[in-house]
Design a protein around this motif. Structure first.
Motif, short mmCIF file in Angstrom:
data_model
loop_
_atom_site.label_atom_id
_atom_site.label_comp_id
_atom_site.label_asym_id
_atom_site.label_seq_id
_atom_site.Cartn_x
_atom_site.Cartn_y
_atom_site.Cartn_z
N ARG A 493 -0.52 -99.50 39.54
CA ARG A 493 -0.47 -98.39 40.50
C ARG A 493 -1.38 -98.67 41.70
O ARG A 493 -1.03 -98.40 42.84
CB ARG A 493 -0.87 -97.08 39.80
CG ARG A 493 0.25 -96.51 38.92
CD ARG A 493 -0.07 -95.09 38.51
NE ARG A 493 -1.24 -95.03 37.63
CZ ARG A 493 -1.19 -95.14 36.31
NH1 ARG A 493 -0.02 -95.30 35.72
NH2 ARG A 493 -2.27 -95.06 35.60
N GLU A 496 0.39 -101.10 43.81
CA GLU A 496 1.49 -100.47 44.55
C GLU A 496 0.94 -99.65 45.72
O GLU A 496 1.50 -99.66 46.83
CB GLU A 496 2.33 -99.61 43.61
CG GLU A 496 3.15 -100.42 42.62
CD GLU A 496 3.86 -99.52 41.63
OE1 GLU A 496 3.68 -98.28 41.70
OE2 GLU A 496 4.60 -100.06 40.76
N LYS A 497 -0.11 -98.91 45.46
CA LYS A 497 -0.71 -98.10 46.54
C LYS A 497 -1.18 -99.00 47.69
O LYS A 497 -0.93 -98.71 48.86
CB LYS A 497 -1.89 -97.30 46.00
CG LYS A 497 -1.46 -96.08 45.19
CD LYS A 497 -2.67 -95.38 44.60
CE LYS A 497 -3.58 -94.89 45.73
NZ LYS A 497 -4.78 -94.16 45.22
N ALA A 499 -0.10 -101.96 48.45
CA ALA A 499 1.06 -102.52 49.15
C ALA A 499 1.70 -101.48 50.06
O ALA A 499 2.11 -101.78 51.19
CB ALA A 499 2.06 -103.05 48.12
N LYS A 500 1.82 -100.25 49.55
CA LYS A 500 2.44 -99.17 50.34
C LYS A 500 1.60 -98.89 51.58
O LYS A 500 2.12 -98.70 52.68
CB LYS A 500 2.56 -97.92 49.47
CG LYS A 500 3.27 -96.79 50.16
CD LYS A 500 3.42 -95.62 49.19
CE LYS A 500 4.13 -94.46 49.87
NZ LYS A 500 4.26 -93.30 48.96
N LYS A 501 0.31 -98.90 51.41
CA LYS A 501 -0.59 -98.63 52.52
C LYS A 501 -0.46 -99.72 53.58
O LYS A 501 -0.44 -99.46 54.78
CB LYS A 501 -2.03 -98.55 52.00
CG LYS A 501 -3.03 -98.18 53.08
CD LYS A 501 -4.39 -98.03 52.44
CE LYS A 501 -5.43 -97.66 53.49
NZ LYS A 501 -6.79 -97.54 52.91
N ARG A 503 2.19 -101.61 54.06
CA ARG A 503 3.48 -101.48 54.75
C ARG A 503 3.41 -100.37 55.80
O ARG A 503 3.94 -100.48 56.90
CB ARG A 503 4.59 -101.19 53.71
CG ARG A 503 4.98 -102.40 52.89
CD ARG A 503 6.29 -102.13 52.15
NE ARG A 503 6.17 -101.01 51.24
CZ ARG A 503 5.78 -101.09 49.98
NH1 ARG A 503 5.42 -102.25 49.49
NH2 ARG A 503 5.71 -100.01 49.23
N ALA A 504 2.79 -99.22 55.43
CA ALA A 504 2.67 -98.11 56.39
C ALA A 504 1.85 -98.54 57.61
O ALA A 504 2.16 -98.21 58.75
CB ALA A 504 2.04 -96.90 55.71
N GLU A 519 -6.22 -90.51 52.94
CA GLU A 519 -5.13 -90.70 51.95
C GLU A 519 -4.78 -89.38 51.33
O GLU A 519 -5.63 -88.53 51.13
CB GLU A 519 -5.58 -91.65 50.84
CG GLU A 519 -5.74 -93.06 51.27
CD GLU A 519 -6.06 -93.92 50.08
OE1 GLU A 519 -6.08 -93.40 48.95
OE2 GLU A 519 -6.29 -95.13 50.27
N ARG A 522 -3.90 -88.08 44.87
CA ARG A 522 -2.95 -88.49 43.82
C ARG A 522 -3.38 -87.91 42.50
O ARG A 522 -4.55 -87.71 42.25
CB ARG A 522 -2.91 -90.03 43.70
CG ARG A 522 -4.24 -90.67 43.34
CD ARG A 522 -4.08 -92.15 43.21
NE ARG A 522 -5.36 -92.80 42.89
CZ ARG A 522 -5.83 -92.90 41.65
NH1 ARG A 522 -5.15 -92.37 40.65
NH2 ARG A 522 -7.00 -93.50 41.44
#
Length: 655
Positions: A493, A496-497, A499-501, A503-504, A519, A522
């Protein structure tokens, strides 16, 4: 005889059948006793066949020194024996197997004829070991080799066995070797002075060229003296009867060889140490020498200078013929001479000898007839006496039998009484032993039951302890595995967070938008796991499409499930083998694979959803596995990944 036949054929006259004697046989005149002047009582054919085995060994190759004259001596002996009418077998340089096979074939095959004589000559090394004599073949080692020597060497004891197995009446073995042995007894007396009926009895004789411990010379002296004696060139015939016995030959060779070697080499001769094989004597025939009377007659009848060569030849032929038959004592030979030379120089003597021979034959026939009559009378007398003795013996035997029967009857009664008393005593003792054994067995059974009960309790406690230990180990392992999985999930997790950050951030940079400063909140890991578990449990309470798959089936409610499940067993078959689940009344659950692996868990009934739920300690992570139960005919089945069929169904549920 051979010379006579030659001249008879030369002159062209016929030879009567009665005087045709086989060259391999031998006929001898028998005297009434061993006295020098004893009369000849009859002439018998002593042998019908004559066999000789001659062996010579020079080529020794396993420790024994080579010889130079043994083979040459053997060949000379073979030639001399052939001139004596022997059927000779010559064997040279034999190994142990060949020596054994040759001796066995000679004694056992050629020795089958009881009227044959067997002669053996062995020239080679000999050895004495602990009082036993041995013949040495080419491949025999020295005696220091122990058992290997005994395997290869041929003992005189073995030869003693061979000569006993032969059926021939006379056997004579000469060993041009030095040794002593236990097979034959050395002679201690002079040979008999005449050939008598005792000579024809069975005998096994031996002669060695030296004694134990002596060195036998390898120069042919022993062989030369033997052949001279055989040809009549030496005074070996002690009684001058033109027959040479093995005893006379042994005495002659012992005297001559001992004298020539100054006692360094002393031959030994004797007979087999056996009462059945030491009675007769082996016989050779010698060439007949012309007597002084024959020489005188030949001188008187010598042809004068003016006689023709044919007359001289005829007189010489007559003289040779007469010299060959004059002492034969054979009426047929005398008649043959008179038929060939009716007016010959020796005709009167021949007629006188013929008359004497015929008179002797007549007297012999009369004596034989008188002897037959005496024997017949003696036989009748002995038969009568034997019959009288038989009757007396039979009467005595019948009395003894009657007495023995009476004694046996009394003995039988006594033994029967003793046996009955022993039987009763034995039965009483047996009953006491049985009672004692029953008592002992009962006590043992009680003790065994106590021991078994104690062992059962111990095993139950041990099983309970092992289950508790297994449950603790399983729970600890599961706890550790859950912790590891939670940590891995948290890492995923976080990844993933991140990676998502990223990408954003990349998208904002591309759109020239400022990055968010804060952020979003969560949920915690514990809250996410609790919500996922709740969703799974809700999904499990209603099997998907169960109603559509089993239309018309009767589904059990919670009360019926409770009545069915408690204490029951459900079994299933699948691609990975069979599996059974046992539902204990206290809510415990036990699963068994066909491989023997055990699973532990808990079971409960979901009253709201009419479900049977199970939690396995090993892999379920406190997650319920819930299934519905329906009837197929009278069979209760649990619906799930596999059909589990219950072993027992209460009758009230079947209605």
């Amino acid at each position: 005889m051979l010379r006579f036949l030659f001249f008879a054929l030369f002159l062209g006259f016929s030879v009567p059948t009665a005087i045709a004697v086989e060259s391999r046989g031998l006929s001898v005149p028998l005297k009434a006793s061993e006295a020098q002047d004893a009369k000849i009582i009859e002439e018998v054919q002593l042998y019908s066949e004559s066999y000789a085995l001659v062996i010579g060994i020079d080529d020794y190759n396993v420790g024994w020194p080579r010889l130079s004259m043994a083979v040459k001596d053997a060949k000379s002996i073979a030639e001399a024996l052939e001139t004596k009418g022997f059927d000779v077998t010559l064997k040279l340089n034999l190994n142990s197997r060949q020596l054994r096979d040759t001796l066995e074939e000679f004694y056992l095959i050629k020795g089958e004829n009881p009227d044959a004589r067997l002669f053996v000559w062995f020239a080679g090394h000999g050895h004495s070991q602990e009082g036993e004599g041995f013949l040495i073949p080419t491949d025999a080692p020295k005696p220091s080799a122990g058992g290997k020597f005994y395997r290869k060497a041929m003992s005189l004891r073995r030869i003693g066995e061979y000569v006993r197995l032969a059926a021939s009446k006379h056997s004579f073995a000469v060993f041009d070797s030095c040794f002593s042995g236990t097979v034959f007894e050395a002679a201690r007396a002079l040979p008999p002075v005449a050939v008598t009926r005792a000579t024809t009895l069975p005998v096994r004789q031996f002669l060695t060229s030296g004694d134990a411990g002596q060195i036998v010379s390898d120069n042919g002296t022993f062989r030369e003296l033997f052949i001279r004696a055989l040809n009549g060139e030496e005074k070996a015939d002690a009684n001058g009867d033109n027959f040479l016995t093995a005893s006379e030959l042994g005495l002659f060779l012992t005297d001559r060889v001992t004298n020539l070697t100054k006692s360094k080499q002393t031959p030994r001769y004797g007979k087999l140490r056996d009462k059945d094989w030491d009675r007769g004597d082996f016989v050779f025939s010698l060439p007949r020498r012309p007597t002084k009377a024959a020489a005188r007659i030949a001188a008187q009848t010598a042809p004068s200078a003016n006689r023709g060569a044919a007359e001289a030849a005829k007189i010489e032929q007559e003289t040779v013929f007469w010299e060959s038959i004059k002492d034969s004592g054979d009426a047929g030979l005398y008649r043959a001479y008179l038929d060939s030379f009716p007016t010959g120089t020796f005709a009167p003597i021949a007629k006188a000898k013929l008359a004497e021979t015929e008179a002797q034959e007549a007297r012999r026939q009369k004596a034989l007839e008188d002897e037959r009559q005496k024997l017949a009378a003696e036989r009748a007398r002995l038969t009568a006496e034997a019959e009288a003795r038989r009757k007396a013996d039979e009467a005595t035997r019948q009395k003894a039998i009657a007495k023995e029967r009476k004694r046996l009857a009394a003995e039988r009664a006594r033994l029967a009484a003793e046996a009955e008393a022993r039987r009763k005593a034995d039965e009483a003792a047996r009953q006491r032993a049985i009672a004692k054994e029953h008592k002992r067995l009962a006590a043992e059974a009680v003790e065994r039951k106590k021991t078994i009960d104690a062992e059962k309790r111990r095993l139950a406690d041990e099983a309970k302890r092992l289950r508790a230990e297994q449950e603790v180990r399983f729970k600890a392992a599961l706890k550790a595995e859950r912790k590891r999985l939670a940590m891995e999930a948290e890492k995923r997790r976080e990844a993933e967070k991140t990676a998502k950050k990223m990408r954003a951030s990349k998208a904002d940079l591309e759109n020239d938008k400022p990055l968010p400063i804060k952020e979003p909140n969560r949920p915690s890991v514990e809250k996410s796991q609790s919500e996922a578990k709740s969703q799974r449990q809700i999904a499990m309470r209603t099997p998907p499409n169960a109603q559509e798959q089993l239309k018309g089936a009767r589904w059990l409610n919670s009360e019926e499930i409770k009545l069915l499940i408690s204490g029951n067993i459900a079994e299933a078959e699948g691609s990975r083998g069979s599996y059974s689940m046992k539902f204990a009344k206290n809510g415990e659950l036990e699963g068994t694979h066909d491989s023997g692996h055990l699973d532990w868990g808990k079971w409960r009934i979901d009253v709201a959803g009419n479900l049977l739920c199970r939690v396995w300690d090993e892999w379920d992570d406190n997650r319920d596995r819930c299934s519905r139960i329906y009837f197929e005919g009278n069979t209760a089945i649990m619906f799930g990944g596999r059909k589990h069929v219950f072993q027992q169904v209460p009758e009230v549920l079947k209605q």
